[in-house]
Motif scaffolding. Structure first.
Motif, PDB file in Angstrom:
ATOM      1  N   LEU A 113       0.819  -1.205   0.000  1.00 43.84           N
ATOM      2  CA  LEU A 113       0.000   0.000   0.000  1.00 43.84           C
ATOM      3  C   LEU A 113       0.853   1.254   0.000  1.00 43.84           C
ATOM      4  N   LEU A 114       1.809   1.276   0.893  1.00 44.48           N
ATOM      5  CA  LEU A 114       2.553   2.497   1.203  1.00 44.48           C
ATOM      6  C   LEU A 114       4.026   2.167   1.344  1.00 44.48           C
ATOM      7  N   THR A 115       4.869   3.034   0.812  1.00 46.13           N
ATOM      8  CA  THR A 115       6.317   2.833   0.909  1.00 46.13           C
ATOM      9  C   THR A 115       6.988   4.108   1.383  1.00 46.13           C
ATOM     10  N   GLN A 140      10.463   1.599   4.940  1.00 48.05           N
ATOM     11  CA  GLN A 140       9.414   0.743   5.475  1.00 48.05           C
ATOM     12  C   GLN A 140       8.273   0.626   4.481  1.00 48.05           C
ATOM     13  N   GLU A 141       7.670  -0.548   4.424  1.00 52.61           N
ATOM     14  CA  GLU A 141       6.471  -0.761   3.619  1.00 52.61           C
ATOM     15  C   GLU A 141       5.310  -1.121   4.534  1.00 52.61           C
ATOM     16  N   VAL A 142       4.112  -0.747   4.110  1.00 51.55           N
ATOM     17  CA  VAL A 142       2.878  -1.205   4.742  1.00 51.55           C
ATOM     18  C   VAL A 142       2.157  -2.077   3.725  1.00 51.55           C
ATOM     19  N   TRP A 172       2.165   6.109  -2.337  1.00 56.03           N
ATOM     20  CA  TRP A 172       1.003   5.234  -2.175  1.00 56.03           C
ATOM     21  C   TRP A 172       0.962   4.368  -3.419  1.00 56.03           C
ATOM     22  N   GLY A 173       1.200   3.087  -3.257  1.00 57.44           N
ATOM     23  CA  GLY A 173       1.390   2.238  -4.421  1.00 57.44           C
ATOM     24  C   GLY A 173       2.616   2.708  -5.174  1.00 57.44           C
ATOM     25  N   GLU A 174       2.434   3.059  -6.435  1.00 57.76           N
ATOM     26  CA  GLU A 174       3.534   3.561  -7.253  1.00 57.76           C
ATOM     27  C   GLU A 174       3.512   5.087  -7.371  1.00 57.76           C
ATOM     28  N   THR A 175       2.560   5.746  -6.691  1.00 53.96           N
ATOM     29  CA  THR A 175       2.358   7.181  -6.876  1.00 53.96           C
ATOM     30  C   THR A 175       2.926   7.978  -5.710  1.00 53.96           C
ATOM     31  N   PRO A 176       3.816   8.936  -5.962  1.00 57.17           N
ATOM     32  CA  PRO A 176       4.357   9.762  -4.874  1.00 57.17           C
ATOM     33  C   PRO A 176       3.264  10.571  -4.187  1.00 57.17           C
TER      34      PRO A 176
END
Length: 262
Positions: free
Chosen positions: A6-8, A27-29, A65-69
């Protein structure tokens, strides 16, 4: 739980007054997980949460969020994806429960649409049901107990219909019964409703019971990110908190006891 990210956070730092509060965090969620964040006071837990929900901008590094900054989203667009329940709220809020939960629909309003629609009231009804507080719908917030109020704030976040809920110390100042009720609510939302959850807490047993992974911070840096069974070991907890612990095992989830000198 699936493995979709979801989030990186990549190399995220945050500084204030020339001091590094959070240093180079990666960190990733993961979708469907519950990630608990623990650490002593001043470790950077609240700062990290405020970065994750977009209330702070990193001094360096990036969030996506995903691949989008994050920078590609408006504040409203980000709030449609991530709901935030802060640690503190005003003591006096002159609203009923339903009115408070309806505020969670703000990401879907605009200058061209300031009045709620039927879809907004449907989202409120669903949030009240998920939080188990339909019976409180018309009650003023000022008449509620601390545990009931916290359930209302969680319901307001649920009304955002976000995929990720981020909570800062959701059981602070609650008695054991209401701590258990909030923990049960979050577990139900995560495991049955499929809501992804990130929660900062000082309660290690709460983290153990709820989390798939526990991220430990100390002095703004990551000590480890592990499963509850891996994290809740005497030597690991002593490293994080500089205090002796006993860990009780025997079930699926370990429980901790802080050791006191007499």
């Amino acid at each position: 739980m699936n493995s979709r990210t979801l989030l990186t956070a990549h190399g995220v730092e945050w500084q204030a007054a020339g001091r590094t509060i959070l240093s180079r965090l990666d960190q990733e969620v993961i979708a469907g997980e519950c990630l608990a964040i623990v650490g002593p006071n001043g470790a950077g837990k609240t700062t990290l949460l405020r970065l994750l929900v977009g209330l702070l901008e990193p001094s360096s590094g990036s969030l996506s969020w995903g691949e989008t900054p994050y920078s590609d989203f408006s504040r409203r667009q980000l709030a449609q994806r991530i709901a935030y329940v802060p640690q503190s709220h005003p003591l006096r809020i002159p609203l009923t429960v339903e009115q408070m939960v309806l505020l969670g629909r703000y990401p879907y309003l605009s200058a061209l649409r300031v009045a709620p629609r039927e879809s907004d009231f449907q989202a409120v009804a669903k949030a009240l049901e998920l939080a188990g507080i339909e019976a409180l719908r018309q009650r003023p917030l000022g008449e509620l107990s601390g545990g009931e109020r916290q359930s209302v704030f969680i319901a307001s976040a649920l009304a955002q219909e976000a995929e990720l809920m981020v909570l800062d110390e959701p059981t602070t100042h609650l008695d054991p019964l209401h701590q258990r009720e909030i923990a049960s609510l979050l577990a139900r939302l995560n495991r049955q409703a499929g809501l992804s959850v990130v929660v900062a807490t000082h309660d290690l047993n709460f983290a153990s019971l709820l989390a798939d992974r526990i991220l430990a911070l100390r002095n703004g840096a990551v000590v480890a990110c592990e499963t509850p069974a891996e994290m809740l070991r005497e030597e690991r907890l002593a490293e994080i908190f500089e205090a002796p612990f006993s860990v009780v095992r025997g079930g699926e989830r370990p429980m901790t006891l802080l050791e006191w000198e007499r």
